[in-house]
Motif scaffolding. Structure first.
Motif, PDB file in Angstrom:
ATOM      1  N   GLY A   1      19.352 -73.480 -18.499  1.00 31.77           N
ATOM      2  CA  GLY A   1      20.193 -73.205 -17.997  1.00 31.77           C
ATOM      3  C   GLY A   1      20.753 -71.671 -18.510  1.00 31.77           C
ATOM      4  N   GLY A   2      19.516 -71.831 -19.597  1.00 33.92           N
ATOM      5  CA  GLY A   2      19.987 -70.503 -20.198  1.00 33.92           C
ATOM      6  C   GLY A   2      21.355 -71.017 -21.069  1.00 33.92           C
ATOM      7  N   HIS A   3      21.705 -71.707 -21.964  1.00 31.44           N
ATOM      8  CA  HIS A   3      22.766 -71.741 -22.077  1.00 31.44           C
ATOM      9  C   HIS A   3      22.905 -71.722 -23.238  1.00 31.44           C
ATOM     10  CE1 HIS A   3      25.562 -73.860 -19.381  1.00 31.44           C
ATOM     11  NE2 HIS A   3      24.274 -74.521 -18.737  1.00 31.44           N
ATOM     12  N   CYS A   4      21.068 -72.028 -24.184  1.00 25.48           N
ATOM     13  CA  CYS A   4      21.214 -71.193 -25.941  1.00 25.48           C
ATOM     14  C   CYS A   4      19.481 -71.141 -25.351  1.00 25.48           C
ATOM     15  CB  CYS A   4      22.053 -72.299 -26.458  1.00 25.48           C
ATOM     16  SG  CYS A   4      21.876 -74.034 -26.364  1.00 25.48           S
ATOM     17  N   GLU A   5      19.414 -71.416 -26.636  1.00 25.12           N
ATOM     18  CA  GLU A   5      17.852 -70.937 -27.468  1.00 25.12           C
ATOM     19  C   GLU A   5      17.711 -72.925 -28.240  1.00 25.12           C
ATOM     20  OE1 GLU A   5      16.121 -69.069 -26.394  1.00 25.12           O
ATOM     21  OE2 GLU A   5      17.039 -67.864 -25.812  1.00 25.12           O
ATOM     22  N   PRO A   6      16.319 -73.779 -27.855  1.00 21.51           N
ATOM     23  CA  PRO A   6      16.560 -74.129 -28.620  1.00 21.51           C
ATOM     24  C   PRO A   6      16.842 -74.347 -30.182  1.00 21.51           C
ATOM     25  CG  PRO A   6      14.332 -73.851 -27.029  1.00 21.51           C
ATOM     26  CD  PRO A   6      15.598 -72.619 -27.587  1.00 21.51           C
ATOM     27  N   GLY A   7      16.579 -73.544 -30.665  1.00 23.48           N
ATOM     28  CA  GLY A   7      16.815 -73.142 -32.070  1.00 23.48           C
ATOM     29  C   GLY A   7      17.688 -73.420 -32.162  1.00 23.48           C
ATOM     30  N   VAL A   8      18.627 -73.026 -31.949  1.00 28.00           N
ATOM     31  CA  VAL A   8      19.671 -72.884 -31.773  1.00 28.00           C
ATOM     32  C   VAL A   8      20.285 -75.068 -31.555  1.00 28.00           C
ATOM     33  CG1 VAL A   8      22.552 -72.654 -31.542  1.00 28.00           C
ATOM     34  CG2 VAL A   8      20.941 -70.737 -31.504  1.00 28.00           C
ATOM     35  N   VAL A   9      19.407 -75.263 -30.749  1.00 29.12           N
ATOM     36  CA  VAL A   9      20.822 -76.807 -30.478  1.00 29.12           C
ATOM     37  C   VAL A   9      19.700 -77.667 -31.947  1.00 29.12           C
ATOM     38  CG1 VAL A   9      19.931 -78.744 -29.056  1.00 29.12           C
ATOM     39  CG2 VAL A   9      19.826 -76.198 -27.884  1.00 29.12           C
ATOM     40  N   VAL A  10      18.224 -77.370 -32.353  1.00 25.02           N
ATOM     41  CA  VAL A  10      17.595 -78.330 -33.779  1.00 25.02           C
ATOM     42  C   VAL A  10      18.129 -77.550 -34.499  1.00 25.02           C
ATOM     43  CG1 VAL A  10      16.163 -78.445 -34.660  1.00 25.02           C
ATOM     44  CG2 VAL A  10      15.785 -78.328 -31.733  1.00 25.02           C
TER      45      VAL A  10
ATOM     46  N   SER B   1       7.893 -72.922 -23.181  1.00 23.34           N
ATOM     47  CA  SER B   1       7.344 -72.480 -21.680  1.00 23.34           C
ATOM     48  C   SER B   1       8.577 -71.309 -20.781  1.00 23.34           C
ATOM     49  CB  SER B   1       7.602 -73.948 -20.650  1.00 23.34           C
ATOM     50  OG  SER B   1       7.473 -74.035 -19.119  1.00 23.34           O
ATOM     51  N   ILE B   2       9.493 -71.666 -21.124  1.00 25.70           N
ATOM     52  CA  ILE B   2      10.032 -70.679 -20.261  1.00 25.70           C
ATOM     53  C   ILE B   2       9.823 -69.322 -21.184  1.00 25.70           C
ATOM     54  CG2 ILE B   2      12.589 -69.776 -20.461  1.00 25.70           C
ATOM     55  CD1 ILE B   2      13.298 -73.174 -20.038  1.00 25.70           C
ATOM     56  N   ALA B   3       9.724 -69.080 -22.789  1.00 23.43           N
ATOM     57  CA  ALA B   3       9.449 -67.551 -23.491  1.00 23.43           C
ATOM     58  C   ALA B   3       8.068 -67.391 -22.819  1.00 23.43           C
ATOM     59  CB  ALA B   3       9.474 -68.081 -24.810  1.00 23.43           C
ATOM     60  N   GLU B   4       7.348 -68.067 -22.746  1.00 21.70           N
ATOM     61  CA  GLU B   4       6.265 -67.834 -22.004  1.00 21.70           C
ATOM     62  C   GLU B   4       6.352 -67.191 -20.736  1.00 21.70           C
ATOM     63  OE1 GLU B   4       3.340 -71.356 -21.886  1.00 21.70           O
ATOM     64  OE2 GLU B   4       2.881 -70.678 -23.964  1.00 21.70           O
TER      65      GLU B   4
ATOM     66  N   VAL C   1      19.729 -89.784 -21.270  1.00 19.78           N
ATOM     67  CA  VAL C   1      20.532 -88.926 -20.838  1.00 19.78           C
ATOM     68  C   VAL C   1      20.457 -87.861 -22.286  1.00 19.78           C
ATOM     69  CG1 VAL C   1      23.244 -88.685 -20.945  1.00 19.78           C
ATOM     70  CG2 VAL C   1      21.810 -90.739 -19.583  1.00 19.78           C
ATOM     71  N   VAL C   2      19.380 -88.213 -22.898  1.00 18.45           N
ATOM     72  CA  VAL C   2      19.873 -87.428 -24.425  1.00 18.45           C
ATOM     73  C   VAL C   2      19.022 -86.157 -23.868  1.00 18.45           C
ATOM     74  CG1 VAL C   2      18.984 -86.580 -26.446  1.00 18.45           C
ATOM     75  CG2 VAL C   2      20.598 -88.809 -25.894  1.00 18.45           C
ATOM     76  N   ARG C   3      17.718 -87.134 -23.401  1.00 20.32           N
ATOM     77  CA  ARG C   3      15.967 -84.983 -23.073  1.00 20.32           C
ATOM     78  C   ARG C   3      16.790 -84.375 -21.380  1.00 20.32           C
ATOM     79  NH1 ARG C   3      13.324 -88.875 -21.825  1.00 20.32           N
ATOM     80  NH2 ARG C   3      12.261 -89.409 -23.615  1.00 20.32           N
ATOM     81  N   ARG C   4      17.669 -84.838 -20.854  1.00 21.01           N
ATOM     82  CA  ARG C   4      18.282 -84.194 -19.767  1.00 21.01           C
ATOM     83  C   ARG C   4      18.804 -82.987 -20.407  1.00 21.01           C
ATOM     84  NH1 ARG C   4      17.620 -89.280 -16.624  1.00 21.01           N
ATOM     85  NH2 ARG C   4      20.630 -89.719 -17.304  1.00 21.01           N
ATOM     86  N   LEU C   5      19.787 -83.086 -21.107  1.00 21.35           N
ATOM     87  CA  LEU C   5      21.731 -82.945 -21.469  1.00 21.35           C
ATOM     88  C   LEU C   5      20.106 -81.012 -22.436  1.00 21.35           C
ATOM     89  CD1 LEU C   5      23.948 -85.664 -23.435  1.00 21.35           C
ATOM     90  CD2 LEU C   5      24.216 -83.630 -20.791  1.00 21.35           C
ATOM     91  N   LEU C   6      20.080 -81.996 -23.648  1.00 26.61           N
ATOM     92  CA  LEU C   6      19.100 -80.749 -23.947  1.00 26.61           C
ATOM     93  C   LEU C   6      18.353 -79.985 -23.263  1.00 26.61           C
ATOM     94  CD1 LEU C   6      18.212 -83.061 -27.046  1.00 26.61           C
ATOM     95  CD2 LEU C   6      20.537 -81.925 -26.872  1.00 26.61           C
ATOM     96  N   THR C   7      17.169 -80.632 -22.736  1.00 26.31           N
ATOM     97  CA  THR C   7      16.163 -79.662 -21.621  1.00 26.31           C
ATOM     98  C   THR C   7      17.702 -79.040 -20.951  1.00 26.31           C
ATOM     99  OG1 THR C   7      14.753 -81.518 -21.263  1.00 26.31           O
ATOM    100  CG2 THR C   7      14.406 -79.700 -19.875  1.00 26.31           C
ATOM    101  N   GLU C   8      18.554 -79.322 -20.228  1.00 29.78           N
ATOM    102  CA  GLU C   8      19.411 -78.449 -19.513  1.00 29.78           C
ATOM    103  C   GLU C   8      20.246 -76.996 -20.460  1.00 29.78           C
ATOM    104  OE1 GLU C   8      23.528 -78.282 -16.403  1.00 29.78           O
ATOM    105  OE2 GLU C   8      22.211 -80.117 -16.684  1.00 29.78           O
ATOM    106  N   ALA C   9      20.395 -77.040 -21.677  1.00 31.13           N
ATOM    107  CA  ALA C   9      20.815 -76.237 -22.568  1.00 31.13           C
ATOM    108  C   ALA C   9      19.824 -75.195 -22.371  1.00 31.13           C
ATOM    109  CB  ALA C   9      21.116 -76.982 -23.834  1.00 31.13           C
ATOM    110  N   VAL C  10      18.634 -75.389 -22.260  1.00 29.42           N
ATOM    111  CA  VAL C  10      17.456 -74.684 -22.872  1.00 29.42           C
ATOM    112  C   VAL C  10      17.648 -73.933 -20.737  1.00 29.42           C
ATOM    113  CG1 VAL C  10      15.290 -74.383 -23.119  1.00 29.42           C
ATOM    114  CG2 VAL C  10      16.477 -75.677 -24.680  1.00 29.42           C
TER     115      VAL C  10
ATOM    116  N   SER D   1      11.257 -82.728 -26.214  1.00 27.11           N
ATOM    117  CA  SER D   1      10.055 -82.002 -25.044  1.00 27.11           C
ATOM    118  C   SER D   1      11.104 -80.519 -24.662  1.00 27.11           C
ATOM    119  CB  SER D   1      11.361 -83.458 -23.531  1.00 27.11           C
ATOM    120  OG  SER D   1      10.688 -84.569 -24.046  1.00 27.11           O
ATOM    121  N   LEU D   2      12.707 -80.559 -25.676  1.00 28.96           N
ATOM    122  CA  LEU D   2      13.174 -79.569 -25.510  1.00 28.96           C
ATOM    123  C   LEU D   2      12.584 -78.826 -25.906  1.00 28.96           C
ATOM    124  CD1 LEU D   2      16.205 -78.291 -25.457  1.00 28.96           C
ATOM    125  CD2 LEU D   2      16.247 -78.557 -28.036  1.00 28.96           C
ATOM    126  N   LEU D   3      11.981 -78.435 -27.411  1.00 27.56           N
ATOM    127  CA  LEU D   3      11.027 -78.002 -27.958  1.00 27.56           C
ATOM    128  C   LEU D   3      10.044 -77.012 -26.587  1.00 27.56           C
ATOM    129  CD1 LEU D   3      10.771 -78.371 -31.153  1.00 27.56           C
ATOM    130  CD2 LEU D   3      11.693 -76.669 -30.493  1.00 27.56           C
TER     131      LEU D   3
END
Length: 276
Positions: free
Chosen positions: A122-131, A158-161, A111-120, A151-153
């Motif tokens: 889904g375009g809600h925020c950047e990984p660094g802000v979440v971390v 991948s999205i940035a590339e 569940v934690v992995r799915r939430l963090l991955t969707e945040a990125v 996994s989030l990073l």
């Protein structure tokens, strides 16, 4: 005589989703906002349960507010609460803060992995802000959270590339060599770059660092590599995932300017380019 304001207990909430949220906020006002899974559900996270299925509603309040958790409401305190967003007429914590508050109460790694991955993704925020929020909440000592962050990073890079590829294509930049290692002939490894234009000696590197405990050491390594390459006459352009997402045209202009300026620079040292 004790003149302290008595602490207020929140009653159990009604069963309908929106009424439950409004009731929770009403008893914790004036500065309360929804956070945790309820906030993520309002932010339209597919991996968050619908509001009506959430057992406990998290309400974020300033640390000085005298209100207690009870029943189906969990009070979360913050020394400096973020500015709330209005979603469906309700005050809601921004996604990074809501994520951290949700993760603090979750023990299911999936569940934690799915939430963090969707945040990125889904375009809600950047990984660094979440971390940064997870680090602030002291959640990076939990093994399942650290695994999810890894996994989030990876997802964020991948999205940035993909955005970098799109920038080159959409703004008509010359095709670079993608994801290559640079080294001196018969000499040391100079480091990897995300894109390289050998004729102009211009390299692009995505800055996907996250604010973790080893951040200073990692930034020192970034700086050392950049300075070494630039001493050899190679221009290094650092782009950020946020810049590519919010101002791709500006990032393209920066790269184009570096490519055009190559004719005015001294010829660079010869370097060997290898696939990464």
């Amino acid at each position: 005589m004790n003149h302290d304001t008595p602490k207020t207990s929140l009653p159990s909430l009604p069963h309908t989703g929106e009424d439950r949220l409004r009731e929770a906020l009403r008893h914790a006002r004036p500065e309360a906002m929804l956070t945790g899974l309820a906030a993520l559900s309002l932010h339209r996270f597919a991996s968050a349960p619908p509001v009506g299925m959430i057992d406990r509603v998290d309400v974020l309040v300033p640390r000085t507010r005298r209100v207690r958790s009870t029943g189906r409401v969990r009070v979360v305190r913050a020394a400096e609460p973020p500015q709330p967003l209005e979603v469906d007429g309700l005050p809601v914590a921004p996604v990074p803060r809501a994520l951290a508050d949700a993760v603090s109460a979750l023990h299911d790694a999936g569940v934690v992995r799915r939430l963090l991955t969707e945040a990125v993704s889904g375009g809600h925020c950047e990984p660094g802000v979440v971390v940064r929020e997870l680090n602030r909440a002291r959640l990076l000592t939990r093994a399942h959270v650290v695994d999810a962050v890894d996994s989030l990073l990876a997802e964020g890079r991948s999205i940035a590339e993909d955005r970098l590829y799109a920038m080159v294509r959409e703004f008509g930049l010359p095709d670079p060599l993608w994801n290559v290692d640079l080294r001196l002939p018969g000499g040391p490894h100079l480091g990897g770059v995300d894109a390289y234009w050998p004729d102009q000696a211009v390299a692009v590197e995505l800055d996907t660092r996250a604010p973790r405990q080893d951040d200073d050491a990692l930034w020192t390594e970034y700086t050392r590599k950049r300075e070494h390459l630039e001493r050899l006459g190679i221009t290094v352009v650092h782009l950020t995932p946020r810049g590519l997402r919010e101002a791709m045209d500006q990032q393209a202009t920066v790269v184009r300017t570096a490519l055009m300026a190559a004719a005015d620079r001294q010829p660079p040292a010869y370097v060997v380019v290898l696939p990464r």
